[in-house]
Design a protein around this motif. Structure first.
Motif, mmCIF file in Angstrom:
data_model
loop_
_atom_site.group_PDB
_atom_site.id
_atom_site.type_symbol
_atom_site.label_atom_id
_atom_site.label_comp_id
_atom_site.label_asym_id
_atom_site.label_seq_id
_atom_site.Cartn_x
_atom_site.Cartn_y
_atom_site.Cartn_z
ATOM 1 N N ASN A 81 -80.549 0.773 32.494
ATOM 2 C CA ASN A 81 -79.842 0.337 33.614
ATOM 3 C C ASN A 81 -80.244 -0.379 34.688
ATOM 4 O O ASN A 81 -81.382 -0.469 34.910
ATOM 5 C CB ASN A 81 -78.966 1.553 34.379
ATOM 6 C CG ASN A 81 -78.105 2.712 33.411
ATOM 7 O OD1 ASN A 81 -77.610 2.231 32.508
ATOM 8 N ND2 ASN A 81 -78.765 3.961 33.438
ATOM 9 N N PRO A 82 -79.474 -1.461 35.321
ATOM 10 C CA PRO A 82 -79.994 -1.891 36.601
ATOM 11 C C PRO A 82 -80.208 -0.956 37.733
ATOM 12 O O PRO A 82 -79.721 0.001 37.608
ATOM 13 C CB PRO A 82 -78.972 -3.113 36.978
ATOM 14 C CG PRO A 82 -77.657 -2.536 36.315
ATOM 15 C CD PRO A 82 -78.122 -1.534 35.032
ATOM 16 N N VAL A 83 -81.004 -1.315 38.675
ATOM 17 C CA VAL A 83 -81.242 -0.507 39.944
ATOM 18 C C VAL A 83 -79.974 -0.675 40.805
ATOM 19 O O VAL A 83 -79.499 0.277 41.381
ATOM 20 C CB VAL A 83 -82.648 -1.219 40.613
ATOM 21 C CG1 VAL A 83 -82.460 -0.329 41.926
ATOM 22 C CG2 VAL A 83 -83.480 -0.830 39.859
ATOM 23 N N LEU A 86 -58.455 -4.109 44.498
ATOM 24 C CA LEU A 86 -57.767 -3.142 45.279
ATOM 25 C C LEU A 86 -57.864 -1.747 44.429
ATOM 26 O O LEU A 86 -57.761 -0.816 45.110
ATOM 27 C CB LEU A 86 -56.311 -3.445 45.383
ATOM 28 C CG LEU A 86 -56.157 -4.593 46.221
ATOM 29 C CD1 LEU A 86 -54.630 -4.973 46.541
ATOM 30 C CD2 LEU A 86 -56.792 -4.457 47.849
ATOM 31 N N GLU A 87 -57.954 -1.957 43.233
ATOM 32 C CA GLU A 87 -57.765 -0.345 42.297
ATOM 33 C C GLU A 87 -59.156 0.109 42.401
ATOM 34 O O GLU A 87 -59.377 1.402 41.801
ATOM 35 C CB GLU A 87 -57.558 -1.182 40.981
ATOM 36 C CG GLU A 87 -56.087 -1.674 40.620
ATOM 37 C CD GLU A 87 -55.929 -2.972 41.151
ATOM 38 O OE1 GLU A 87 -54.800 -3.510 41.249
ATOM 39 O OE2 GLU A 87 -57.044 -3.521 41.651
ATOM 40 N N GLY A 88 -60.363 -0.500 42.960
ATOM 41 C CA GLY A 88 -61.564 0.622 43.198
ATOM 42 C C GLY A 88 -62.763 -0.026 42.157
ATOM 43 O O GLY A 88 -62.434 -0.916 41.382
ATOM 44 N N ALA A 89 -63.821 0.481 42.642
ATOM 45 C CA ALA A 89 -65.228 0.261 41.705
ATOM 46 C C ALA A 89 -65.419 1.051 40.596
ATOM 47 O O ALA A 89 -66.601 0.711 39.938
ATOM 48 C CB ALA A 89 -66.246 0.419 42.499
ATOM 49 N N GLY A 90 -64.286 1.911 40.126
ATOM 50 C CA GLY A 90 -64.743 2.973 39.145
ATOM 51 C C GLY A 90 -65.172 2.208 37.686
ATOM 52 O O GLY A 90 -66.198 2.429 37.230
ATOM 53 N N PRO A 91 -64.325 1.142 37.116
ATOM 54 C CA PRO A 91 -64.782 0.646 35.842
ATOM 55 C C PRO A 91 -66.343 -0.077 36.278
ATOM 56 O O PRO A 91 -67.019 -0.264 35.009
ATOM 57 C CB PRO A 91 -63.789 -0.400 35.866
ATOM 58 C CG PRO A 91 -62.513 0.185 36.519
ATOM 59 C CD PRO A 91 -62.928 0.723 37.739
ATOM 60 N N TYR A 92 -66.697 -0.566 37.283
ATOM 61 C CA TYR A 92 -67.937 -1.294 37.471
ATOM 62 C C TYR A 92 -69.211 -0.074 37.549
ATOM 63 O O TYR A 92 -70.092 -0.231 36.817
ATOM 64 C CB TYR A 92 -67.986 -1.930 38.881
ATOM 65 C CG TYR A 92 -67.105 -3.111 38.902
ATOM 66 C CD1 TYR A 92 -67.313 -4.324 38.636
ATOM 67 C CD2 TYR A 92 -65.672 -2.811 39.645
ATOM 68 C CE1 TYR A 92 -66.371 -5.395 38.713
ATOM 69 C CE2 TYR A 92 -64.912 -3.738 39.689
ATOM 70 C CZ TYR A 92 -65.344 -5.363 39.395
ATOM 71 O OH TYR A 92 -64.479 -6.261 39.296
ATOM 72 N N GLU A 93 -69.011 1.201 38.102
ATOM 73 C CA GLU A 93 -69.740 1.965 38.060
ATOM 74 C C GLU A 93 -70.044 2.817 36.610
ATOM 75 O O GLU A 93 -71.240 2.960 36.423
ATOM 76 C CB GLU A 93 -69.358 2.975 39.101
ATOM 77 C CG GLU A 93 -69.283 2.767 40.505
ATOM 78 C CD GLU A 93 -68.547 3.639 41.569
ATOM 79 O OE1 GLU A 93 -68.758 3.491 42.858
ATOM 80 O OE2 GLU A 93 -67.810 4.370 41.020
ATOM 81 N N THR A 94 -68.914 2.951 35.978
ATOM 82 C CA THR A 94 -69.129 3.277 34.571
ATOM 83 C C THR A 94 -69.768 2.311 33.623
ATOM 84 O O THR A 94 -70.485 2.735 32.998
ATOM 85 C CB THR A 94 -67.569 3.360 34.012
ATOM 86 O OG1 THR A 94 -66.887 4.386 34.667
ATOM 87 C CG2 THR A 94 -67.608 3.901 32.677
ATOM 88 N N LEU A 95 -69.739 1.064 33.837
ATOM 89 C CA LEU A 95 -70.141 0.164 33.016
ATOM 90 C C LEU A 95 -71.641 -0.040 33.426
ATOM 91 O O LEU A 95 -72.595 0.064 32.360
ATOM 92 C CB LEU A 95 -69.574 -1.176 32.951
ATOM 93 C CG LEU A 95 -69.813 -2.389 31.727
ATOM 94 C CD1 LEU A 95 -68.673 -3.301 31.735
ATOM 95 C CD2 LEU A 95 -71.174 -3.228 32.274
ATOM 96 N N ARG A 115 -73.549 1.614 35.462
ATOM 97 C CA ARG A 115 -74.108 3.108 35.757
ATOM 98 C C ARG A 115 -75.272 2.636 36.758
ATOM 99 O O ARG A 115 -76.598 3.087 36.565
ATOM 100 C CB ARG A 115 -74.955 3.395 34.295
ATOM 101 C CG ARG A 115 -74.085 3.726 33.312
ATOM 102 C CD ARG A 115 -74.475 4.356 32.282
ATOM 103 N NE ARG A 115 -75.687 4.003 31.313
ATOM 104 C CZ ARG A 115 -75.526 3.380 30.279
ATOM 105 N NH1 ARG A 115 -74.321 3.178 29.602
ATOM 106 N NH2 ARG A 115 -76.490 2.833 29.483
ATOM 107 N N ALA A 116 -74.728 2.087 37.881
ATOM 108 C CA ALA A 116 -75.656 1.724 38.815
ATOM 109 C C ALA A 116 -74.897 1.756 40.125
ATOM 110 O O ALA A 116 -73.889 1.308 40.122
ATOM 111 C CB ALA A 116 -76.527 0.550 38.685
ATOM 112 N N PRO A 117 -75.614 1.780 41.307
ATOM 113 C CA PRO A 117 -74.877 1.359 42.526
ATOM 114 C C PRO A 117 -74.184 -0.085 42.571
ATOM 115 O O PRO A 117 -74.972 -1.089 42.161
ATOM 116 C CB PRO A 117 -75.890 1.680 43.869
ATOM 117 C CG PRO A 117 -76.887 2.505 43.143
ATOM 118 C CD PRO A 117 -76.839 2.128 41.543
ATOM 119 N N VAL A 118 -72.958 -0.212 43.062
ATOM 120 C CA VAL A 118 -72.350 -1.590 42.972
ATOM 121 C C VAL A 118 -71.770 -1.881 44.523
ATOM 122 O O VAL A 118 -71.393 -0.826 45.159
ATOM 123 C CB VAL A 118 -71.227 -1.776 41.980
ATOM 124 C CG1 VAL A 118 -71.718 -1.617 40.717
ATOM 125 C CG2 VAL A 118 -70.283 -0.861 42.375
#
Length: 346
Positions: free
Chosen positions: A172-174, A184-193, A195-198
């Motif tokens: 995972n990246p740092v 608008l729909e949120g950061a969920g898919p980014y955090e899932t893919l 697996r790091a703070p975005v």
């Protein structure tokens, strides 16, 4: 070999038609649409993309066209995370020679160095800058023209997923800093893919990695294959921007080195200019012929020496040196160690 990242075409205008991306990127978008049950050819025609796309790096799509295409795709799929989905449909072959070189890299650090050097083969919309600080390594993307958020989503996701394939699934990246705004729909898919703070709405896009991860030898390491594709990348970069004198010189150096005749006059003649003109144009770029010759020889020497099947004598003549003693002296000047000592390093 080192190719200075000179950015997008020097045309003096902020015109997105002048900044292009490899056409095979569109093939991945088409596959993503088809997977969603949508006729991709209809969408492509609607925004003005006609004919067949291919993996030929000379087949290019303007940045403005890519933005229109992504807008149409998000509208038709009603998926604000469409760019993340496209990343799952990109194959390394879609990046032509750069993709194969990335896949054959010795370490993820080599992977990042190649991306910095040859990014323009894939896309001219951003410069990639590799930075090291403490325990972190950063890939910083400096946009040269406005691009869609989906473009950033796709490329960041593709890079991280490819690194996982080459290194290990748990990599995972740092952290990941996006230039784009948060959907608008949120950061969920980014955090899932990732697996790091975005984070979002940054001045630049940045991928941050742990240095130790990037130093590990990759299972699929193949320096010989990587170098072959590095050379191909340089040759296509020279074709893409015939005004880029630095890339043109490096391409000719690589071509002429094995013959042992790789002087400034010969390279200048091959580029259809006088030695004086060549010197002046390189000076405008803050470079000179001898430095490019040294840098190219050094990078190729390190690559050749990582290839266990090549003797020091063979490397000597491939790089145009008259004898091994001259090569050894030059290599010590470049790296501080002899070719044999370099080979013994982990």
């Amino acid at each position: 070999m080192t190719v200075p990242n000179t950015g997008a075409p020097d045309n003096g205008a902020d015109d997105r038609q002048s900044y292009t991306t490899i056409g095979s990127y569109g093939m991945a978008i088409a596959r993503t649409l088809e997977a969603a049950g949508i006729d991709s050819s209809r969408i492509f025609r609607a925004i003005g993309i006609e004919g067949e796309l291919s993996n030929d790096p000379m087949n290019r799509l303007p940045a403005a066209t890519m933005t229109r295409l992504y807008r149409a795709c998000v509208d038709v799929t009603n998926n604000p995370y469409f760019g993340l989905q496209v990343a799952r449909h990109i194959h390394v072959s879609n990046l032509h020679a750069l993709g194969y070189a990335l896949a054959a890299s010795t370490t993820l650090m080599d992977f990042c160095v190649r991306l910095e050097r040859y990014m323009r083969l894939v896309s001219q919309v951003a410069d990639v800058v590799l930075e090291e600080e403490g325990d972190e390594v950063r890939l910083r993307f400096k946009h040269l023209v406005a691009v869609s958020g989906e473009t950033e989503d796709c490329f960041f996701a593709f890079l991280v997923m490819t690194m996982r394939q080459l290194y290990r699934p748990g990599f995972n990246p740092v952290r990941v800093d996006f230039r784009r705004a948060l959907p608008l729909e949120g950061a969920g898919p980014y955090e899932t893919l990732f697996r790091a703070p975005v984070s979002f709405s940054n001045t630049e896009g940045v991928l941050v990695f742990d240095r130790e991860d990037l130093r590990k030898i990759l299972p699929g390491s193949c320096p010989e294959l990587a170098q072959v594709n590095d050379n191909i990348s340089i040759s296509y970069l020279a074709k893409l921007d015939k005004n880029d004198v630095v890339t043109g010189v490096i391409q000719k150096i690589i071509e002429f080195l094995p013959d042992g005749e790789c002087g400034r006059d010969k390279v200048a003649a091959a580029l259809c200019m006088s030695p004086t003109t060549l010197q002046a144009r390189l000076a405008q770029r803050g470079s000179n012929f001898q430095q490019l010759l040294d840098d190219t020889r050094k990078d190729m020497a390190c690559s050749y020496l990582r290839q266990g099947g090549r003797s020091v004598t063979e490397v000597t003549f491939l790089l145009g040196f008259a004898d091994t003693s001259n090569f050894t002296r030059a290599f010590k000047r470049w790296t501080g160690v002899s070719p044999t000592e370099f080979r013994q390093q982990p």
